[in-house]
Design a protein around this motif. Structure first.
Motif, PDB file in Angstrom:
ATOM      1  N   ILE A 165      -3.047 -16.038 -24.650  1.00  0.00           N
ATOM      2  CA  ILE A 165      -3.254 -17.210 -23.733  1.00  0.00           C
ATOM      3  C   ILE A 165      -5.106 -15.820 -23.670  1.00  0.00           C
ATOM      4  N   PRO A 166      -6.073 -15.582 -23.924  1.00  0.00           N
ATOM      5  CA  PRO A 166      -6.860 -14.715 -23.237  1.00  0.00           C
ATOM      6  C   PRO A 166      -8.074 -15.352 -23.462  1.00  0.00           C
ATOM      7  N   HIS A 167      -8.083 -14.606 -21.643  1.00  0.00           N
ATOM      8  CA  HIS A 167      -9.592 -15.428 -20.775  1.00  0.00           C
ATOM      9  C   HIS A 167     -10.322 -14.416 -20.323  1.00  0.00           C
ATOM     10  N   GLY A 168     -11.841 -15.016 -19.670  1.00  0.00           N
ATOM     11  CA  GLY A 168     -12.002 -14.164 -19.185  1.00  0.00           C
ATOM     12  C   GLY A 168     -13.454 -15.256 -18.600  1.00  0.00           C
ATOM     13  N   LYS A 169     -13.948 -14.233 -17.578  1.00  0.00           N
ATOM     14  CA  LYS A 169     -14.853 -15.328 -17.082  1.00  0.00           C
ATOM     15  C   LYS A 169     -16.493 -14.469 -17.318  1.00  0.00           C
ATOM     16  N   ILE A 170     -17.263 -15.376 -17.182  1.00  0.00           N
ATOM     17  CA  ILE A 170     -18.654 -14.931 -17.458  1.00  0.00           C
ATOM     18  C   ILE A 170     -19.558 -15.582 -16.362  1.00  0.00           C
ATOM     19  N   THR A 171     -20.611 -14.582 -17.056  1.00  0.00           N
ATOM     20  CA  THR A 171     -21.771 -15.015 -15.440  1.00  0.00           C
ATOM     21  C   THR A 171     -22.583 -16.082 -15.882  1.00  0.00           C
ATOM     22  N   PRO A 172     -23.173 -16.529 -16.603  1.00  0.00           N
ATOM     23  CA  PRO A 172     -24.432 -17.726 -16.620  1.00  0.00           C
ATOM     24  C   PRO A 172     -23.444 -18.873 -16.039  1.00  0.00           C
ATOM     25  N   LYS A 173     -24.180 -19.667 -14.766  1.00  0.00           N
ATOM     26  CA  LYS A 173     -23.951 -21.593 -15.359  1.00  0.00           C
ATOM     27  C   LYS A 173     -23.751 -22.110 -16.679  1.00  0.00           C
ATOM     28  N   CYS A 194     -22.017 -11.441 -28.443  1.00  0.00           N
ATOM     29  CA  CYS A 194     -20.880 -10.900 -28.788  1.00  0.00           C
ATOM     30  C   CYS A 194     -20.053 -10.045 -28.217  1.00  0.00           C
ATOM     31  N   THR A 195     -20.681  -8.628 -27.937  1.00  0.00           N
ATOM     32  CA  THR A 195     -20.551  -7.464 -27.113  1.00  0.00           C
ATOM     33  C   THR A 195     -19.944  -7.915 -25.420  1.00  0.00           C
ATOM     34  N   ASP A 196     -20.925  -9.305 -24.614  1.00  0.00           N
ATOM     35  CA  ASP A 196     -20.506  -9.571 -23.417  1.00  0.00           C
ATOM     36  C   ASP A 196     -19.406  -9.846 -23.349  1.00  0.00           C
ATOM     37  N   ILE A 197     -18.467 -10.852 -24.010  1.00  0.00           N
ATOM     38  CA  ILE A 197     -17.544 -11.624 -24.580  1.00  0.00           C
ATOM     39  C   ILE A 197     -16.437 -10.897 -24.395  1.00  0.00           C
ATOM     40  N   LEU A 198     -16.524 -10.318 -25.219  1.00  0.00           N
ATOM     41  CA  LEU A 198     -15.633  -9.047 -25.739  1.00  0.00           C
ATOM     42  C   LEU A 198     -14.900  -7.903 -24.443  1.00  0.00           C
ATOM     43  N   ALA A 199     -15.842  -7.856 -24.244  1.00  0.00           N
ATOM     44  CA  ALA A 199     -15.619  -7.138 -22.528  1.00  0.00           C
ATOM     45  C   ALA A 199     -15.172  -7.819 -21.513  1.00  0.00           C
ATOM     46  N   SER A 200     -15.650  -8.739 -21.909  1.00  0.00           N
ATOM     47  CA  SER A 200     -14.874  -9.776 -20.696  1.00  0.00           C
ATOM     48  C   SER A 200     -12.835  -9.834 -20.486  1.00  0.00           C
ATOM     49  N   VAL A 202      -1.269 -17.566 -31.517  1.00  0.00           N
ATOM     50  CA  VAL A 202      -1.185 -18.741 -31.815  1.00  0.00           C
ATOM     51  C   VAL A 202      -2.093 -18.170 -30.500  1.00  0.00           C
ATOM     52  N   PHE A 203      -3.013 -18.406 -30.180  1.00  0.00           N
ATOM     53  CA  PHE A 203      -4.106 -18.063 -29.617  1.00  0.00           C
ATOM     54  C   PHE A 203      -5.575 -19.072 -28.777  1.00  0.00           C
ATOM     55  N   PHE A 204      -5.146 -19.611 -27.822  1.00  0.00           N
ATOM     56  CA  PHE A 204      -5.708 -19.975 -27.000  1.00  0.00           C
ATOM     57  C   PHE A 204      -7.190 -19.387 -26.408  1.00  0.00           C
ATOM     58  N   ALA A 205      -8.285 -19.522 -26.433  1.00  0.00           N
ATOM     59  CA  ALA A 205      -8.971 -18.655 -25.829  1.00  0.00           C
ATOM     60  C   ALA A 205      -9.328 -19.544 -24.467  1.00  0.00           C
ATOM     61  N   LEU A 206     -10.140 -18.734 -23.908  1.00  0.00           N
ATOM     62  CA  LEU A 206     -11.024 -19.376 -22.197  1.00  0.00           C
ATOM     63  C   LEU A 206     -11.428 -18.888 -21.863  1.00  0.00           C
ATOM     64  N   LEU A 207     -13.208 -18.918 -21.734  1.00  0.00           N
ATOM     65  CA  LEU A 207     -13.900 -18.653 -21.074  1.00  0.00           C
ATOM     66  C   LEU A 207     -14.861 -19.125 -20.080  1.00  0.00           C
ATOM     67  N   VAL A 208     -14.763 -19.065 -18.670  1.00  0.00           N
ATOM     68  CA  VAL A 208     -14.810 -20.112 -17.786  1.00  0.00           C
ATOM     69  C   VAL A 208     -15.605 -19.093 -16.412  1.00  0.00           C
ATOM     70  N   PRO A 209     -17.086 -19.881 -16.759  1.00  0.00           N
ATOM     71  CA  PRO A 209     -17.949 -19.163 -15.372  1.00  0.00           C
ATOM     72  C   PRO A 209     -17.542 -18.778 -14.101  1.00  0.00           C
ATOM     73  N   GLU A 210     -18.179 -17.750 -13.494  1.00  0.00           N
ATOM     74  CA  GLU A 210     -17.509 -16.802 -12.213  1.00  0.00           C
ATOM     75  C   GLU A 210     -17.276 -17.694 -11.212  1.00  0.00           C
ATOM     76  N   ASP A 211     -17.947 -18.459 -11.503  1.00  0.00           N
ATOM     77  CA  ASP A 211     -18.023 -19.676 -10.091  1.00  0.00           C
ATOM     78  C   ASP A 211     -17.074 -21.114 -10.183  1.00  0.00           C
ATOM     79  N   GLN A 212     -16.415 -21.016 -11.352  1.00  0.00           N
ATOM     80  CA  GLN A 212     -15.339 -22.057 -11.843  1.00  0.00           C
ATOM     81  C   GLN A 212     -13.988 -21.751 -11.202  1.00  0.00           C
TER      82      GLN A 212
END
Length: 149
Positions: free
Chosen positions: A65-73, A41-47, A99-109
């Motif tokens: 639209i909160p969003h962030g990049k994540i490291t695992p593929k 959760c801490t990693d995701i929150l930091a992103s 209304v919050f639509f969050a998106l977390l996407v791998p860095e390579d995408q």
């Protein structure tokens, strides 16, 4: 990427009285961590927080639209939350956000990330859709609104 394909029923929540931007982002991180077992959760929150430091993801009309990049593929993860009442989110129109639509996407995408953000913004530009999202009383109702879109 099609928003309906991204969003899972267990990632849609109607929240009562979430009082701050940080609490909303914590809820998002908690939900997303169930889909991203390699991250805490801490990693995701930091992103998410790192992206917010660049500027608010509150796009106006009570939507963020909160969003962030994540490291695992892997696959992108989406979370949809509705908060009653709205909160101060430093949106571009200075209105509370509910209304919050969050998106977390791998860095390579990155291309997928940008295309999906554009699709999400288009969905939430529809006033009728926003009205139906805001009137959802249960998590299941909220998911069904997106599925029917």
């Amino acid at each position: 990427m099609n928003v309906k394909l991204l969003l899972q029923p267990d990632c849609t929540k109607v929240l009562a009285d979430c009082q701050s931007k940080k609490k909303i982002l914590e809820h998002i991180a908690e939900i997303a961590s169930t889909k991203l077992p390699d991250l805490t959760c801490t990693d995701i929150l930091a992103s998410l927080m790192n992206r917010e430091k660049l500027g608010s993801t509150g796009i106006g009309n009570g939507v963020a639209i909160p969003h962030g990049k994540i490291t695992p593929k892997g696959e992108p993860v989406a979370v949809l939350l509705v908060s009653h009442p709205g909160i101060n989110y430093d949106a571009i129109d200075n209105r509370p956000v509910d209304v919050f639509f969050a998106l977390l996407v791998p860095e390579d995408q990155c291309d997928v990330h940008l295309q999906t953000l554009a699709s999400i913004a288009e969905i939430f530009d529809n006033k009728d859709m926003l009205k139906r999202i805001r009137s959802a009383e249960t998590d299941n109702d909220l998911y069904n609104v997106i599925e029917a879109a």
